[in-house]
Write a protein that holds these residues in place. Structure first.
Motif, PDB file in Angstrom:
ATOM      1  N   MET A  70       0.913  -1.120  -0.002  1.00 35.84           N
ATOM      2  CA  MET A  70      -0.030   0.081   0.069  1.00 35.84           C
ATOM      3  C   MET A  70       0.856   1.276  -0.108  1.00 35.84           C
ATOM      4  N   LEU A  71       2.169   1.090   0.454  1.00 38.22           N
ATOM      5  CA  LEU A  71       2.871   2.380   0.316  1.00 38.22           C
ATOM      6  C   LEU A  71       3.699   2.498  -1.051  1.00 38.22           C
ATOM      7  N   ILE A  72       3.294   1.482  -2.048  1.00 40.36           N
ATOM      8  CA  ILE A  72       3.888   1.727  -3.267  1.00 40.36           C
ATOM      9  C   ILE A  72       2.815   2.550  -4.384  1.00 40.36           C
ATOM     10  N   LYS A  73       3.493   3.449  -5.006  1.00 39.07           N
ATOM     11  CA  LYS A  73       2.611   4.109  -6.105  1.00 39.07           C
ATOM     12  C   LYS A  73       2.376   3.095  -7.228  1.00 39.07           C
ATOM     13  N   ARG A  74       1.115   3.097  -7.588  1.00 38.69           N
ATOM     14  CA  ARG A  74       0.651   1.897  -8.646  1.00 38.69           C
ATOM     15  C   ARG A  74      -0.135   2.517  -9.710  1.00 38.69           C
ATOM     16  N   PRO A  75      -0.111   1.844 -10.863  1.00 46.27           N
ATOM     17  CA  PRO A  75       0.588   0.636 -11.085  1.00 46.27           C
ATOM     18  C   PRO A  75       1.722   0.840 -11.531  1.00 46.27           C
ATOM     19  N   ILE A  76       2.529  -0.192 -11.322  1.00 44.82           N
ATOM     20  CA  ILE A  76       4.081  -0.272 -11.770  1.00 44.82           C
ATOM     21  C   ILE A  76       4.076  -1.107 -12.897  1.00 44.82           C
ATOM     22  N   THR A  77       4.527  -0.860 -14.294  1.00 41.53           N
ATOM     23  CA  THR A  77       4.403  -1.688 -15.282  1.00 41.53           C
ATOM     24  C   THR A  77       5.933  -1.643 -15.701  1.00 41.53           C
ATOM     25  N   VAL A  78       6.430  -3.022 -15.825  1.00 37.37           N
ATOM     26  CA  VAL A  78       7.867  -3.467 -16.052  1.00 37.37           C
ATOM     27  C   VAL A  78       7.948  -3.980 -17.524  1.00 37.37           C
ATOM     28  N   GLY A  79       8.673  -3.514 -18.505  1.00 37.61           N
ATOM     29  CA  GLY A  79       8.890  -4.064 -19.600  1.00 37.61           C
ATOM     30  C   GLY A  79      10.283  -4.595 -19.749  1.00 37.61           C
ATOM     31  N   GLU A  80      10.913  -4.910 -20.527  1.00 40.69           N
ATOM     32  CA  GLU A  80      12.248  -5.448 -20.819  1.00 40.69           C
ATOM     33  C   GLU A  80      13.217  -4.232 -20.591  1.00 40.69           C
ATOM     34  N   ASN A  81      12.967  -2.945 -21.115  1.00 39.61           N
ATOM     35  CA  ASN A  81      13.875  -2.000 -20.933  1.00 39.61           C
ATOM     36  C   ASN A  81      13.213  -0.612 -20.217  1.00 39.61           C
ATOM     37  N   ARG A  82      11.969  -0.695 -19.923  1.00 40.25           N
ATOM     38  CA  ARG A  82      11.222   0.400 -19.554  1.00 40.25           C
ATOM     39  C   ARG A  82      10.378   0.103 -18.243  1.00 40.25           C
ATOM     40  N   VAL A  83      10.124   1.113 -17.553  1.00 43.25           N
ATOM     41  CA  VAL A  83       9.082   1.033 -16.134  1.00 43.25           C
ATOM     42  C   VAL A  83       8.492   2.210 -16.381  1.00 43.25           C
ATOM     43  N   THR A  84       7.057   2.105 -16.063  1.00 41.77           N
ATOM     44  CA  THR A  84       6.286   3.317 -15.844  1.00 41.77           C
ATOM     45  C   THR A  84       5.667   3.054 -14.354  1.00 41.77           C
ATOM     46  N   VAL A  85       5.516   4.267 -13.688  1.00 37.73           N
ATOM     47  CA  VAL A  85       4.759   4.271 -12.344  1.00 37.73           C
ATOM     48  C   VAL A  85       3.534   5.187 -12.637  1.00 37.73           C
ATOM     49  N   GLY A  86       2.476   4.723 -12.012  1.00 40.43           N
ATOM     50  CA  GLY A  86       1.149   5.252 -12.109  1.00 40.43           C
ATOM     51  C   GLY A  86       0.595   5.340 -13.720  1.00 40.43           C
ATOM     52  N   PHE A  87      -0.062   5.960 -13.919  1.00 41.55           N
ATOM     53  CA  PHE A  87      -1.259   5.842 -15.277  1.00 41.55           C
ATOM     54  C   PHE A  87      -1.351   7.121 -15.705  1.00 41.55           C
ATOM     55  N   LYS A  88      -0.617   7.560 -17.003  1.00 39.91           N
ATOM     56  CA  LYS A  88      -1.064   8.435 -17.772  1.00 39.91           C
ATOM     57  C   LYS A  88      -1.014   8.099 -18.909  1.00 39.91           C
ATOM     58  N   GLU A  89      -2.035   8.378 -19.904  1.00 35.16           N
ATOM     59  CA  GLU A  89      -2.468   7.664 -21.174  1.00 35.16           C
ATOM     60  C   GLU A  89      -1.179   7.920 -22.214  1.00 35.16           C
ATOM     61  N   GLU A  90      -0.673   9.311 -22.125  1.00 34.84           N
ATOM     62  CA  GLU A  90       0.304   9.870 -22.896  1.00 34.84           C
ATOM     63  C   GLU A  90       1.454   9.002 -22.737  1.00 34.84           C
ATOM     64  N   GLN A  91       1.857   9.019 -21.367  1.00 34.32           N
ATOM     65  CA  GLN A  91       3.103   8.102 -20.771  1.00 34.32           C
ATOM     66  C   GLN A  91       3.020   6.734 -21.484  1.00 34.32           C
ATOM     67  N   PHE A  92       1.807   6.170 -21.038  1.00 36.52           N
ATOM     68  CA  PHE A  92       1.911   4.528 -21.546  1.00 36.52           C
ATOM     69  C   PHE A  92       1.935   4.499 -23.100  1.00 36.52           C
ATOM     70  N   GLU A  93       1.397   5.496 -23.991  1.00 38.65           N
ATOM     71  CA  GLU A  93       1.429   5.327 -25.321  1.00 38.65           C
ATOM     72  C   GLU A  93       2.836   5.388 -25.716  1.00 38.65           C
ATOM     73  N   GLU A  94       3.660   6.243 -25.340  1.00 40.05           N
ATOM     74  CA  GLU A  94       5.057   6.445 -25.344  1.00 40.05           C
ATOM     75  C   GLU A  94       5.938   5.432 -25.138  1.00 40.05           C
ATOM     76  N   ALA A  95       5.554   4.585 -23.724  1.00 38.24           N
ATOM     77  CA  ALA A  95       6.381   3.590 -23.474  1.00 38.24           C
ATOM     78  C   ALA A  95       5.845   2.249 -24.047  1.00 38.24           C
ATOM     79  N   TRP A  96       4.732   2.182 -23.971  1.00 38.97           N
ATOM     80  CA  TRP A  96       4.296   0.524 -24.421  1.00 38.97           C
ATOM     81  C   TRP A  96       3.742   0.532 -25.824  1.00 38.97           C
TER      82      TRP A  96
END
Length: 119
Positions: A91-117
């Protein structure tokens, strides 16, 4: 491409992020962040891969964060202590955390997800 997706199913932001990933046909391995919080070693690896400062991994709007008075304490804590604290309670960790091979996103912003994934 399959991603590690650390989330809390009751969290609206997490559900939005999951739906966005599903809509893009991106496969995820779901990890319930409260029932199975990442270990200190996993968090360390995710944090280093992300390029973000460790404070970005704290759920600053969560009750637990406020109860523990972390706003004032983080400034004097070592990286090691912060990782230890984060791994002790999902519960202390900001979520979601999405982890790929070379990238990580913390939280959710559509633009950020589009760019990363999707690129």
């Amino acid at each position: 491409m399959s991603l590690e997706f650390y989330w809390y199913p009751k969290c609206g932001t997490c559900r939005k992020a999951k739906k966005w990933l599903e809509d893009q046909n991106i496969e995820v391995n779901e990890v319930h962040i409260v029932e199975n919080p990442p270990s200190k070693e996993e968090l360390s690896s995710i944090y280093k891969k992300s390029g973000l400062e460790i404070k970005k991994f704290f759920n600053t709007s969560g009750q637990k964060y406020r109860q523990l008075g972390l706003k004032d304490k983080l400034a004097t804590m070592t990286e090691e202590e912060m990782l230890e604290l984060l791994s002790s309670d999902g519960m202390l960790i900001k979520r979601p955390i999405t982890v790929g091979e070379n990238r990580v996103t913390v939280g959710f912003k559509e633009e950020q997800f589009e760019e990363a994934w999707t690129k």
